[in-house]
Write an enzyme that holds these catalytic residues in place. Structure first.
Site, short mmCIF file in Angstrom:
data_model
loop_
_atom_site.label_atom_id
_atom_site.label_comp_id
_atom_site.label_asym_id
_atom_site.label_seq_id
_atom_site.Cartn_x
_atom_site.Cartn_y
_atom_site.Cartn_z
N CYS A 47 0.83 -1.20 0.00
CA CYS A 47 0.00 0.00 0.00
C CYS A 47 0.87 1.25 0.00
CB CYS A 47 -0.91 0.00 1.21
SG CYS A 47 -0.03 0.23 2.77
N ALA B 245 3.24 1.63 2.82
CA ALA B 245 4.44 0.80 2.66
C ALA B 245 5.45 1.51 1.78
CB ALA B 245 4.07 -0.56 2.08
N ARG C 90 12.95 -4.49 5.86
CA ARG C 90 13.73 -4.34 4.63
C ARG C 90 15.24 -4.37 4.86
NH1 ARG C 90 11.99 -2.52 -0.29
NH2 ARG C 90 13.47 -0.86 -0.47
N HIS D 183 5.48 6.08 -2.97
CA HIS D 183 6.79 6.64 -3.34
C HIS D 183 6.61 8.07 -3.82
CE1 HIS D 183 7.64 2.23 -4.57
NE2 HIS D 183 7.93 2.40 -3.31
#
Lengths: 494, 70
Positions: free
Chosen positions: A62, A65, A96, A195
């Site tokens: 999403c 994220a 990550r 992003h």
């Protein structure tokens, strides 16, 4: 099995699509394609960045994220508040493996989960007061934090909290940047919009803070953009750039700091690794500050050499010589690695399904080892990514966008690759099918894979996965032959 | 946003659609009058209000969709 022909691949897609209802079939057909490297425009054959169909198992994330997990998370000297209920922050914490140096909890905070832990009363009465209190507490407890970002989770957008006002007020009070990021998970079709939102927040709240500050610059200043230092990736890239004579003034955002980001407008060239997640800010810096940007690829020696030369072409002869020196220095090491692993891996076929960059960037590294990528696809790429991918992939190979769990399993079962590279959610399915698997998001807790040093680890890991003898021993107990039965008979009965 | 690529041609970038494509033709391309109808490599066409050529590219501006896929 040899590579599939165009007709066979088309037949395979048709066969997999067969099970869907008609409407779903029509929609999914647009996302599956047979590659034709001669095409310039991907949109003639593949559709991307569309909403996933309800009812299918998508592998996407999403917007939260994309912002909290990918772009903002790795900035180590800021505190990133997961603003909303506790789950989003807790389950995304440290997943990550963005490595960094520093003392966690004192001057670096990337592995700690900060959340406003919304309860019912916060939803009913609004969470702005709680947020202001929380920011004040953070400043008391962690005075060395350089800034704070507020990463909204879904409820914040739904109840209409004004996090911008709180951030402005608290930023002025603390004399520290407090950045509100409107990355509610329901925005957009995948993490890709996260992003973009994160890039825009950096543009609006961070980038121009030091525009008039003095900065001792050199003609060789570059910034690494879009490298999240997974398993140390940015470090193994940075040493190559420094060795050829460049000065890396910022890492975005793996092992990066707020100050580095503020200083990035002083760079002479922006080096963009992950195009999908950070092209927005690179384009902005090109327009506002006149900093050119180039995409580079540090996976596998062939692409590294190409990239080093392309980067050097933007500078004078000193850097060009430096690049050649670096290439010559590492060539014997690369030859040794290829001599060792290529005979073991030659001709092995790989299928990839990763996020927004690796499905095309890693192809070169596999080819250096003599392996063939027979299928690739992205979770959240856009048309411009597929434009770039189609030139990298071989003719008649399979492309799948936002592949569903069912389609991916069927493709792998039919194509029977020697290796699948994807994420944790796919890993155990394929390992149970008896197919070697590497996680290509987190490098399966290995890495780095970028740069020359990374290629050595990459080659070893791929060999470890494929040559592992365990894959021949995967007969489940119910298929184990009894005294007078053979496996073939049992399989037939099943 | 319009930028110039390595070979000197114009590249059109539409953030909302993440569309990046070469401009094959532009109606007016002189320092005084620049813009008008532009045609992209993918067949789409957009309209930019004619204006003086920006001093520096890349340059963000408003483009109207004339004939292009959604």
């Amino acid at each position: 099995m040899a590579a599939l022909t165009r007709e066979e691949t088309e037949a395979l897609i048709a066969e997999v699509l067969e099970v869907y209802p008609e409407k779903a079939r029509k929609d999914r057909a647009k996302h599956l394609a047979v590659n034709d490297p001669t095409l310039e425009q991907s949109k003639k054959c593949i559709t991307s960045n569309r909403k996933s169909l309800p009812g299918v198992m998508t592998i996407r994330g999403c917007a939260y994220a994309g912002s909290r997990g990918v772009v903002w998370g790795p900035i180590k000297d800021m505190i990133h508040i997961s603003h909303g209920p506790v789950g989003c922050g807790q389950y995304s914490r440290g997943g990550r493996r963005n490595y960094y140096v520093g003392t966690t909890g004192v001057d670096t905070f990337a592995e700690i989960n900060f959340t406003s832990d919304f309860q019912e009363k916060d939803i009913v009465f609004g969470g702005d007061k709680k947020l202001a209190k929380l920011i004040g507490e953070i400043d008391t407890l962690f005075p060395l934090a350089k800034g704070i970002s507020v990463q909204s989770e879904c409820p914040i957008g739904l109840i209409g909290d004004d996090i911008e006002a709180v951030s402005k007020k608290m930023g002025a009070e603390l004399a520290k940047p407090v950045v509100p990021v409107r990355c509610e998970g329901f925005r957009g079709v995948s993490q890709s919009l996260g992003h973009h939102i994160a890039n825009d927040a950096i543009r609006d709240w961070v980038l121009d803070r030091r525009d008039n500050a003095a900065f001792e610059s050199t003609p060789y200043d570059v910034a690494i953009i879009g490298d999240y230092n997974i398993g140390g990736d940015a470090w193994s890239s940075r040493i190559l750039l420094e060795e050829m004579g460049l000065r890396v003034i910022a890492q975005w955002s793996g092992d990066g700091t707020l100050t580095e980001m503020e200083n990035t407008p002083k760079a002479k060239l922006n080096l963009l690794h992950c195009y999908r997640s950070m092209n927005y800010i690179s384009r902005h810096m090109e327009e506002k500050y006149g900093i050119p940007w180039i995409e580079y690829n540090f996976f596998g020696p062939t692409k590294i050499i190409e990239s080093l030369r392309e980067i050097a072409a933007h500078f004078d002869d000193k850097i060009k010589e430096g690049a050649e020196r670096v290439i010559a220095r590492y060539q014997p090491m690369m030859d040794a690695i290829i001599a060792k692993y290529k005979p073991r891996l030659q001709g092995k076929r790989v299928m990839l399904y990763v996020g927004g960059l690796r499905p095309r960037h890693i192809i070169g590294a596999y080819e250096d080892l003599g392996m063939i990528v027979v299928g690739t696809g992205y979770e959240f790429a856009h048309g411009d990514d597929y434009d770039r991918t189609m030139k990298e992939m071989g003719d008649a190979t399979l492309l799948y966008d936002d592949v569903t769990g069912f389609e991916f399993e069927e493709f792998v079962a039919k194509i029977k690759p020697d290796l699948v590279g994807s994420g944790i959610k796919e890993k155990y399915i394929f390992q149970k099918m008896g197919i070697p698997f590497r996680q290509m998001h987190s490098w399966d807790y290995s890495g780095p894979y970028h740069g020359y040093d990374g290629f050595a680890i990459f080659a070893r890991d791929m060999d470890m996965a494929i040559s592992n003898p365990v894959w021949n021993k995967l007969t489940p107990p119910w298929l184990k032959p009894k005294a007078d039965e053979t496996i073939a008979e049992l399989k037939k009965a099943a | 946003m319009i930028r110039q690529d390595a070979r000197g041609g114009y590249v059109f970038y539409l953030p909302k659609r993440d569309l990046e494509d070469a401009i094959v033709s532009m109606e007016f391309d002189t320092p005084e009058k620049w813009g008008g109808e532009i045609k992209l490599n993918n067949g789409g066409s957009y309209y930019i209000e004619p204006q003086a050529k920006p001093a520096r590219l890349p340059f963000s501006l408003r483009a109207r969709r004339l004939d292009a896929a959604e």
